[in-house]
Design an enzyme around this catalytic site. Sequence first.
Site, short mmCIF file in Angstrom:
data_model
loop_
_atom_site.label_atom_id
_atom_site.label_comp_id
_atom_site.label_asym_id
_atom_site.label_seq_id
_atom_site.Cartn_x
_atom_site.Cartn_y
_atom_site.Cartn_z
N GLY A 13 0.83 -1.21 0.00
CA GLY A 13 0.00 0.00 0.00
C GLY A 13 0.86 1.25 0.00
O GLY A 13 0.59 2.20 0.74
N SER A 15 1.22 3.39 -2.47
CA SER A 15 0.85 4.34 -3.51
C SER A 15 0.40 5.70 -2.97
O SER A 15 0.43 6.69 -3.71
CB SER A 15 -0.26 3.75 -4.39
OG SER A 15 -1.28 3.20 -3.60
N ARG A 16 -0.05 5.72 -1.72
CA ARG A 16 -0.53 7.00 -1.17
C ARG A 16 -0.54 6.94 0.36
O ARG A 16 -0.27 5.89 0.96
CB ARG A 16 -1.92 7.37 -1.71
CG ARG A 16 -2.95 6.31 -1.54
CD ARG A 16 -4.14 6.51 -2.48
NE ARG A 16 -4.99 5.35 -2.49
CZ ARG A 16 -6.00 5.16 -1.65
NH1 ARG A 16 -6.29 6.07 -0.76
NH2 ARG A 16 -6.72 4.07 -1.72
N SER A 143 -3.15 0.16 14.76
CA SER A 143 -3.90 1.40 14.99
C SER A 143 -4.22 1.49 16.48
O SER A 143 -4.36 0.46 17.16
CB SER A 143 -5.21 1.37 14.20
OG SER A 143 -6.08 2.40 14.64
N TYR A 156 -12.60 -3.27 11.91
CA TYR A 156 -11.27 -2.63 11.83
C TYR A 156 -10.49 -2.85 13.14
O TYR A 156 -9.31 -3.21 13.13
CB TYR A 156 -11.47 -1.14 11.56
CG TYR A 156 -10.22 -0.35 11.31
CD1 TYR A 156 -9.58 -0.40 10.07
CD2 TYR A 156 -9.68 0.46 12.29
CE1 TYR A 156 -8.43 0.34 9.83
CE2 TYR A 156 -8.54 1.21 12.07
CZ TYR A 156 -7.91 1.15 10.84
OH TYR A 156 -6.78 1.89 10.61
N ALA A 158 -10.88 -5.21 15.35
CA ALA A 158 -10.47 -6.62 15.48
C ALA A 158 -9.27 -6.91 14.59
O ALA A 158 -8.33 -7.60 15.00
CB ALA A 158 -11.65 -7.52 15.11
N ILE A 189 -4.50 10.27 11.53
CA ILE A 189 -3.50 10.76 10.58
C ILE A 189 -4.23 11.27 9.33
O ILE A 189 -5.15 10.61 8.83
CB ILE A 189 -2.54 9.60 10.16
CG1 ILE A 189 -1.98 8.86 11.38
CG2 ILE A 189 -1.41 10.14 9.27
CD1 ILE A 189 -1.09 9.65 12.30
#
Length: 248
Positions: A13, A15-16, A143, A156, A158, A189
Amino acid sequence: MGLLDGKHALVTGGSRGIGRAIALKFASEGADVAITFFSRKEEADAVVAEICAMGRRAVCYQSDASDFNAAGETVAAADAFLGGLDILVNNAGVTRDSLLIRMDEQQWDTVINANLKSVFNYCRHAGALMMRRRSGSIINISSVVGIGGNAGQCNYAASKAGVIGLTMSVAKELGARGVRANCIAPGFILTEMTSRLPDNLKDMWIQDTLLKRAGLPEDVANVALFLASELSSYITGETINCSAHMRN
Ligand code: NAP
């Protein structure tokens, strides 16, 4: 002299958002970098171009991180292109927010597969390489939601809690072979992922921080650099909170 001179890194991930910032930070410190993306080829190509402009080698691969075999092929391709793999950053992730009683099976499966199974996929394939070479640093992006939970994000939360447990287990299994594994737990963020949140929720998150500001992708990239480099040579199995919050 960069902190990552001569090192080879793979960032999922990339790319951004946070992954892009990590890829660029690593390159600026001397690493050659492979990134993956899911669908946004133009953004991924732009990151590769930026890294090449720094005089480093870079490549991008379209690869669904939740696909076990695709992850294996991507690790092998990155290892061959870069001439080794010293650093793996499992950053790819998605949200499909909903309250528990409204969440459907697909929302659950998509998030668990993209955020948790993906980390298993890449740790499994890259970990085997690193273990054989008796060296490596694995950095998994969890996170704060994986530590404290969040209403509307049980899938998310979990997945991100699972990433922490997985990382500690990887650290215990691979430590004796010279491979470290750590997590970063970012707070709020500023990226496309959080741009969809309502303004009042964003303000609440910011007011809740000790620094009274949102985090930037570069704030997370700096922690990733620390964990990737020899500066953290005696740290493994740890989760570093990057949220301007105290855990209490
Ligand atoms: P983002 O801006 O939405 O970027 C997500 C990245 O993941 C993109 O590069 C995307 O590729 C890639 N991706 C998504 N699903 C994928 C899949 N199945 N296979 C391969 N790549 C995939 O997100 P972000 O905010 O930078 O978040 C990065 C990581 O940090 C995620 O794991 C996220 O959960 C975590 N995190 C973010 C925050 C935050 O506040 N932003 C806080 C805590 C943790 P495409 O560009 O091709 O779509």
